[in-house]
Design an enzyme around this catalytic site. Structure first.
Site, PDB file in Angstrom:
ATOM      1  N   TYR A 174       0.809  -1.247  -0.139  1.00 42.13           N
ATOM      2  CA  TYR A 174       0.129  -0.038  -0.030  1.00 42.13           C
ATOM      3  C   TYR A 174       0.909   1.165  -0.019  1.00 42.13           C
ATOM      4  O   TYR A 174       0.630   2.063  -0.720  1.00 42.13           O
ATOM      5  CB  TYR A 174      -0.954  -0.150   1.215  1.00 42.13           C
TER       6      TYR A 174
HETATM    7  N1  LIG Z   1      -9.857   5.868   3.881  1.00 37.53           N
HETATM    8  C1  LIG Z   1      -8.535   6.054   4.351  1.00 37.53           C
HETATM    9  O1  LIG Z   1      -8.139   6.256   5.465  1.00 37.53           O
HETATM   10  C2  LIG Z   1      -7.888   6.705   3.107  1.00 37.53           C
HETATM   11  C3  LIG Z   1      -6.731   7.408   3.473  1.00 37.53           C
HETATM   12  C4  LIG Z   1      -5.822   7.942   2.417  1.00 37.53           C
HETATM   13  C5  LIG Z   1      -6.062   7.494   1.215  1.00 37.53           C
HETATM   14  N2  LIG Z   1      -7.082   6.496   1.089  1.00 37.53           N
HETATM   15  C6  LIG Z   1      -7.368   6.272  -0.561  1.00 37.53           C
HETATM   16  O2  LIG Z   1      -8.532   6.559  -0.844  1.00 37.53           O
HETATM   17  C7  LIG Z   1      -9.102   5.945  -1.972  1.00 37.53           C
HETATM   18  C8  LIG Z   1     -10.578   5.477  -1.533  1.00 37.53           C
HETATM   19  O3  LIG Z   1     -10.543   4.601  -0.575  1.00 37.53           O
HETATM   20  P1  LIG Z   1     -11.794   4.499   0.668  1.00 37.53           P
HETATM   21  O4  LIG Z   1     -11.535   4.873   1.898  1.00 37.53           O
HETATM   22  O5  LIG Z   1     -12.874   5.260  -0.051  1.00 37.53           O
HETATM   23  O6  LIG Z   1     -12.144   2.985   0.503  1.00 37.53           O
HETATM   24  P2  LIG Z   1     -13.484   2.184   0.385  1.00 37.53           P
HETATM   25  O7  LIG Z   1     -13.094   0.812   0.408  1.00 37.53           O
HETATM   26  O8  LIG Z   1     -14.487   2.956   1.180  1.00 37.53           O
HETATM   27  O9  LIG Z   1     -13.683   2.508  -1.355  1.00 37.53           O
HETATM   28  C9  LIG Z   1     -13.132   2.125  -2.460  1.00 37.53           C
HETATM   29  C10 LIG Z   1     -13.826   1.700  -3.425  1.00 37.53           C
HETATM   30  O10 LIG Z   1     -12.874   1.271  -4.320  1.00 37.53           O
HETATM   31  C11 LIG Z   1     -13.457   0.155  -5.363  1.00 37.53           C
HETATM   32  N3  LIG Z   1     -12.561  -0.423  -5.684  1.00 37.53           N
HETATM   33  C12 LIG Z   1     -11.472  -1.442  -5.375  1.00 37.53           C
HETATM   34  N4  LIG Z   1     -10.825  -1.890  -6.332  1.00 37.53           N
HETATM   35  C13 LIG Z   1     -11.353  -1.535  -7.506  1.00 37.53           C
HETATM   36  C14 LIG Z   1     -10.980  -2.116  -8.704  1.00 37.53           C
HETATM   37  N5  LIG Z   1     -10.011  -2.866  -9.139  1.00 37.53           N
HETATM   38  N6  LIG Z   1     -11.534  -1.248  -9.853  1.00 37.53           N
HETATM   39  C15 LIG Z   1     -12.759  -0.612  -9.818  1.00 37.53           C
HETATM   40  N7  LIG Z   1     -13.228  -0.204  -8.217  1.00 37.53           N
HETATM   41  C16 LIG Z   1     -12.392  -0.756  -7.157  1.00 37.53           C
HETATM   42  C17 LIG Z   1     -14.239  -0.566  -4.087  1.00 37.53           C
HETATM   43  O11 LIG Z   1     -15.315  -1.281  -4.736  1.00 37.53           O
HETATM   44  C18 LIG Z   1     -14.829   0.690  -3.448  1.00 37.53           C
HETATM   45  O12 LIG Z   1     -16.038   0.904  -3.828  1.00 37.53           O
HETATM   46  C19 LIG Z   1      -8.245   4.584  -1.949  1.00 37.53           C
HETATM   47  O13 LIG Z   1      -7.381   4.941  -3.042  1.00 37.53           O
HETATM   48  C20 LIG Z   1      -7.286   4.680  -0.822  1.00 37.53           C
HETATM   49  O14 LIG Z   1      -6.072   4.127  -0.609  1.00 37.53           O
HETATM   50  C21 LIG Z   1      -8.063   6.317   1.966  1.00 37.53           C
END
Ligand SMILES: NC(=O)c1ccc[n+]([C@@H]2O[C@H](COP(=O)([O-])OP(=O)(O)OC[C@H]3O[C@@H](n4cnc5c(N)ncnc54)[C@H](O)[C@@H]3O)[C@@H](O)[C@H]2O)c1
Length: 252
Positions: free
Chosen positions: A159
């Site tokens: 990650y």
């Molecule tokens: N939540 C956190 O703490 C956080 C912090 C920093 C960065 N992020 C980043 O933010 C982004 C969103 O994360 P989130 O927290 O909303 O997570 P989440 O799990 O709530 O949402 C992620 C979404 O991506 C979709 N997804 C996963 N793999 C996929 C693929 N191969 N093709 C299409 N869709 C796909 C999932 O179905 C889901 O709907 C990610 O890139 C994550 O790394 C999240």
């Protein structure tokens, strides 16, 4: 396009948000919709997508697309263009955390999978978008990286590496496209309480916010506000940059 827009007007623009069925992508899609943007919700999860579409509203369009599949991404780009019009905004939010494992036990297939979604997925969507955006002379690409890509976190090597690489990709694309009207920026959030972590125990919750000086999770809505600005014409002199939203955590 920018010549016809007031500095903040986004009404009628078309955006793609990947990972829009959940979490940050869903919040960003909702915020863009509030500004009159017509949003294509891309996600690999059809059930989540249907629920998300109900939440975001009837002006949105759901597209089942897995960002690890180049053909599916290309087909989704074509479908979006034919259904909503030419996209001028791309938000790459699809992402996975992958396993939590000591580095020595981190399996190569997990490493490949996390890189394929988080980094290669962002690459594929950008490749689909850039030619048309450059031809139009306008575009805004927002990559959701993470503060983990700047600071590092233990036990999630794939990650962290994927998010550092997304920041690098953003820098390269930003410089390369700087005079085209297509701006490419990244957001580096600290932890937000979304589905990406699965079930949160109290101990895990405490660990996630331990490094955050403001001592709390960032709300998806707060990230959506930043994404909105980066996706808008008001963002006019920033490209290749990574914007922290980490309650004071990141130091560089
Ligand atoms: N939540 C956190 O703490 C956080 C912090 C920093 C960065 N992020 C980043 O933010 C982004 C969103 O994360 P989130 O927290 O909303 O997570 P989440 O799990 O709530 O949402 C992620 C979404 O991506 C979709 N997804 C996963 N793999 C996929 C693929 N191969 N093709 C299409 N869709 C796909 C999932 O179905 C889901 O709907 C990610 O890139 C994550 O790394 C999240």
């Amino acid at each position: 396009m920018s010549a016809h827009l007031s500095p903040r007007s986004m009404i009628g623009q078309v955006a793609i948000v990947t990972g829009a069925a959940s979490g940050l992508g869903l919040a960003i899609a909702g915020r863009l919709t509030e500004e009159g943007v017509r949003v294509a919700l891309w996600d690999r999860d059809p059930t989540g997508l249907a629920v998300a579409r109900d939440k975001v509203g009837p002006a949105s369009h759901g597209v089942v697309a897995d960002v690890t599949d180049t053909k599916a991404v290309r087909a989704a780009w074509t479908e979006t263009t034919q259904t909503l019009g030419a996209p001028s905004i791309l938000v790459n939010s699809a992402g996975i955390l992958g396993p939590s494992a000591a580095f020595a036990n981190y399996r190569e297939e997990d490493w490949q999978r996390v890189l394929d979604v988080n980094l290669n997925g962002t690459f594929r969507c950008c490749q689909a978008a850039v030619p048309d955006m450059v031809a139009a002379g306008y575009g805004r690409i927002v990559n959701i990286a993470s503060v983990a890509g700047k600071d590092g976190n233990p036990y999630v090597a794939g990650y962290v590496a994927s998010k550092a690489a997304v920041i690098g990709l953003t820098k390269s694309m930003g410089k390369e496209l700087a005079t085209t009207g297509v701006l490419v920026n990244a957001i580096a959030p600290s932890a937000s309480e979304t589905a990406i972590f699965g079930e949160l125990t109290d101990a895990y919750r405490a660990r996630l916010i331990a490094n955050v000086p403001m001592n709390r999770f960032v709300a998806p809505r707060e990230i959506a506000e930043m994404a909105l600005w980066l996706a808008s014409p008001a963002c006019s002199f920033s490209t290749g940059a990574t914007f922290d939203i980490s309650g004071g955590r990141a130091t560089f």
